[in-house]
Write an enzyme that holds these catalytic residues in place. Structure first.
Site, mmCIF file in Angstrom:
data_model
loop_
_atom_site.group_PDB
_atom_site.id
_atom_site.type_symbol
_atom_site.label_atom_id
_atom_site.label_comp_id
_atom_site.label_asym_id
_atom_site.label_seq_id
_atom_site.Cartn_x
_atom_site.Cartn_y
_atom_site.Cartn_z
ATOM 1 N N THR A 1 0.814 -1.218 0.000
ATOM 2 C CA THR A 1 0.000 0.000 0.000
ATOM 3 C C THR A 1 0.846 1.267 0.000
ATOM 4 O O THR A 1 0.308 2.364 0.082
ATOM 5 C CB THR A 1 -0.933 0.030 1.227
ATOM 6 O OG1 THR A 1 -0.150 -0.128 2.413
ATOM 7 C CG2 THR A 1 -1.979 -1.065 1.150
ATOM 8 N N PHE B 1 5.481 2.887 -3.806
ATOM 9 C CA PHE B 1 5.936 1.933 -4.815
ATOM 10 C C PHE B 1 4.864 0.888 -5.088
ATOM 11 O O PHE B 1 4.606 0.540 -6.244
ATOM 12 C CB PHE B 1 7.235 1.249 -4.379
ATOM 13 C CG PHE B 1 7.664 0.154 -5.323
ATOM 14 C CD1 PHE B 1 8.445 0.450 -6.422
ATOM 15 C CD2 PHE B 1 7.252 -1.167 -5.130
ATOM 16 C CE1 PHE B 1 8.813 -0.550 -7.322
ATOM 17 C CE2 PHE B 1 7.615 -2.170 -6.009
ATOM 18 C CZ PHE B 1 8.400 -1.857 -7.116
ATOM 19 N N LEU C 1 -6.481 0.468 7.027
ATOM 20 C CA LEU C 1 -7.039 1.692 6.462
ATOM 21 C C LEU C 1 -6.443 1.980 5.091
ATOM 22 O O LEU C 1 -7.171 2.314 4.149
ATOM 23 C CB LEU C 1 -6.791 2.875 7.401
ATOM 24 C CG LEU C 1 -7.278 4.238 6.889
ATOM 25 C CD1 LEU C 1 -8.776 4.213 6.603
ATOM 26 C CD2 LEU C 1 -6.923 5.354 7.868
ATOM 27 N N LYS C 2 -5.142 1.822 4.959
ATOM 28 C CA LYS C 2 -4.510 2.044 3.659
ATOM 29 C C LYS C 2 -5.001 1.023 2.638
ATOM 30 O O LYS C 2 -5.172 1.346 1.461
ATOM 31 C CB LYS C 2 -2.986 1.982 3.788
ATOM 32 C CG LYS C 2 -2.386 3.177 4.514
ATOM 33 C CD LYS C 2 -0.876 3.048 4.609
ATOM 34 C CE LYS C 2 -0.284 4.214 5.382
ATOM 35 N NZ LYS C 2 1.185 4.056 5.575
ATOM 36 N N ASP D 1 2.018 -8.665 8.703
ATOM 37 C CA ASP D 1 3.249 -7.954 9.008
ATOM 38 C C ASP D 1 4.408 -8.898 8.730
ATOM 39 O O ASP D 1 4.352 -10.087 9.098
ATOM 40 C CB ASP D 1 3.247 -7.526 10.483
ATOM 41 C CG ASP D 1 4.315 -6.489 10.807
ATOM 42 O OD1 ASP D 1 5.436 -6.602 10.287
ATOM 43 O OD2 ASP D 1 4.033 -5.576 11.617
ATOM 44 N N VAL D 2 5.464 -8.391 8.098
ATOM 45 C CA VAL D 2 6.620 -9.246 7.806
ATOM 46 C C VAL D 2 7.302 -9.730 9.084
ATOM 47 O O VAL D 2 8.104 -10.656 9.052
ATOM 48 C CB VAL D 2 7.648 -8.538 6.902
ATOM 49 C CG1 VAL D 2 7.072 -8.302 5.512
ATOM 50 C CG2 VAL D 2 8.139 -7.235 7.525
ATOM 51 N N LYS E 1 21.093 4.233 0.713
ATOM 52 C CA LYS E 1 21.621 4.389 2.071
ATOM 53 C C LYS E 1 22.241 3.105 2.614
ATOM 54 O O LYS E 1 22.862 3.103 3.677
ATOM 55 C CB LYS E 1 20.516 4.898 2.993
ATOM 56 C CG LYS E 1 20.080 6.317 2.642
ATOM 57 C CD LYS E 1 18.843 6.753 3.386
ATOM 58 C CE LYS E 1 18.464 8.177 2.977
ATOM 59 N NZ LYS E 1 18.168 8.311 1.540
#
Length: 336
Positions: free
Chosen positions: A13, A16, A42-43, A65-66, A131
Site C-alpha cells: 500500500t 511503490f 485503512l490504507k 506484518d513481515v 543508504k
C-alpha cells in the site's frame, strides 16, 4: 511474463506498491493473482477504492506484518513471485526506535526468506536503498543487512527453482517523506530550509523503479544487487525549481545524513559489472563466476576502484529539467 502467475508484494500500500500494482494490472491483464500484503487496514481500504477486487478479480488484500513469519507462510501459499517493498525507512524514527527498525527490516527479511524457502515461490526481488552503501545511519545499516540476507539466501535454496535478488536505487521523486513534497508544502512561506548547499542526491521516478523491478524479475540470475544508471540533482536546484523566488535558509545536515549518496562503493568495484542500463554487484560466494555472467549477459566488468556516487555522477539534472519532472511526476500540472 506475469500472465498466469501469482504475485505478492509486501508493503503493497506504499508509494511503490501502488505504482507497481497499477503497472502490473495494465500490462498483464491475465495475471492469476496479485496479493497486496501490508499491515495497515485503512490504507488497504483506501487503495481498494482505486483498485477494487470487483473490477480486478485477480487482486487480493492480505493484512499481515513481515515480522509475523506464520502469517507470511500463509500469504505465500500458491505464490510464484514476491516483491519485497515493506520497510521502516524514516531515518530519524529509526535512530530513535532502533530495534523496531531492525525487527521489520532485518528480522522481517529473514522471515520472508524462510517462508519463501518453504513454499513454491520461484522468484523474490527485494527493494533496497542507496543508504545501504557504506551506511552511516541505522536505516541504511538494516537495509545493508537485509541485502546480505537476500543475496546469501541463494546459497541455501538447494535444488529449489528459487532465486533471490536485490534492486537498489536512489530517492524516488515525490515519494512520501521525500524533499520535493516538503518543499512544495513550504514554498508559500517564502523560505525553504536547505541542510547543506553542496548536498546531492540520486533521482528516480516511481515508474522507473517499477520498470526496474519487472526487468529484474525477468532477467536476474539470483544473488545480484542491481543498480540503475540514473541522474543526480543538487538540493539547491530542487529548491530553485520549486520556488525560484524563495529564500534558501541553510540549517545544517541532520544526524545520520550524508552530503552525497552512494549506491556502489569502490570496495564493490571488484565484483561489479556494467549491464548497459544497470550495474550489477555480483555475489562473492561462488554461486557463479563473473566471467560466466558477463559472457551470457554481455555485461562488462567496471574498472577497479569504480564508485557510483551522487556527487561525482556525470549526469546531473538542470533546474529546468527538475521543474519539468516535478510538474509531470509529482504535481501533475504547471507550477505557478
Amino acid at each position: 511474463m506475469l500472465n498466469d502467475k501469482s504475485v505478492l508484494i509486501t508493503g503493497g500500500t506504499g508509494s511503490f506498491g501502488k505504482a507497481f500494482v497499477r503497472t502490473v494490472l495494465d500490462r498483464y491483464p491475465d495475471i492469476r493473482r496479485l496479493v497486496i500484503f501490508s499491515r495497515d487496514e485503512l490504507k488497504q481500504f483506501e487503495m481498494s477504492q482505486t483498485f477494487s477486487e470487483q473490477e480486478y478479480p485477480a487482486l487480493r488484500y492480505f493484512i499481515g506484518d513481515v515480522r509475523d513469519e506464520a502469517r507470511l507462510r500463509r500469504a505465500l501459499e500458491g505464490i510464484d513471485i514476491v516483491v519485497h517493498a515493506a520497510a521502516l525507512k524514516q531515518v530519524p524514527a529509526a535512530e530513535y526506535n532502533p530495534f523496531e527498525c531492525i525487527k521489520t527490516n532485518v528480522l522481517g527479511a529473514q522471515n520472508l526468506i524462510e517462508a519463501a524457502l518453504d513454499s513454491g515461490v520461484q522468484n523474490l526481488v527485494a527493494l533496497s536503498t542507496d543508504k545501504a552503501a557504506a551506511p552511516i545511519n541505522l536505516y541504511g545499516a538494516t537495509k545493508l543487512c537485509s541485502d546480505k540476507l537476500f543475496v546469501a539466501a541463494n546459497n541455501i535454496r538447494g535444488d529449489r527453482e528459487l532465486k533471490f535478488s536485490v534492486v537498489r536505487y536512489g530517492n524516488v521523486m515525490g515519494s512520501r517523506g521525500s524533499v520535493i513534497p516538503f518543499f512544495l508544502e513550504r514554498r508559500a512561506s517564502g523560505t525553504l530550509p536547505i541542510t547543506d548547499p553542496t548536498m546531492t542526491r540520486f533521482n528516480i521516478s516511481l515508474q522507473e523503479g517499477v520498470d526496474m523491478v519487472l526487468w529484474s524479475i525477468a532477467n536476474a540470475w539470483g544473488g545480484e544487487i542491481l543498480v540503475p544508471k540514473i541522474p543526480s540533482y543538487r538540493i539547491t536546484d530542487v529548491a530553485t525549481a520549486i520556488a525560484p523566488d524563495a529564500q534558501q535558509a541553510i540549517i545544517g545536515i541532520r544526524p545520520g545524513e550524508k552530503i552525497h549518496e552512494e549506491m556502489i562503493t569502490d570496495s564493490d568495484s571488484f565484483n561489479t559489472v556494467d549491464l548497459g542500463n544497470y550495474y550489477a554487484i555480483l555475489p562473492v560466494s561462488g554461486q557463479y563466476s563473473t566471467e560466466d555472467y558477463c559472457s551470457k549477459t554481455g555485461a562488462v566488468p567496471v574498472p577497479k576502484g569504480f564508485a557510483y556516487q551522487s556527487g561525482t555522477n556525470p549526469d546531473f539534472l538542470s533546474v529546468a529539467q527538475l521543474r519539468e519532472l516535478i510538474e509531470t511526476h509529482v504535481v501533475g500540472k504547471k507550477i505557478d
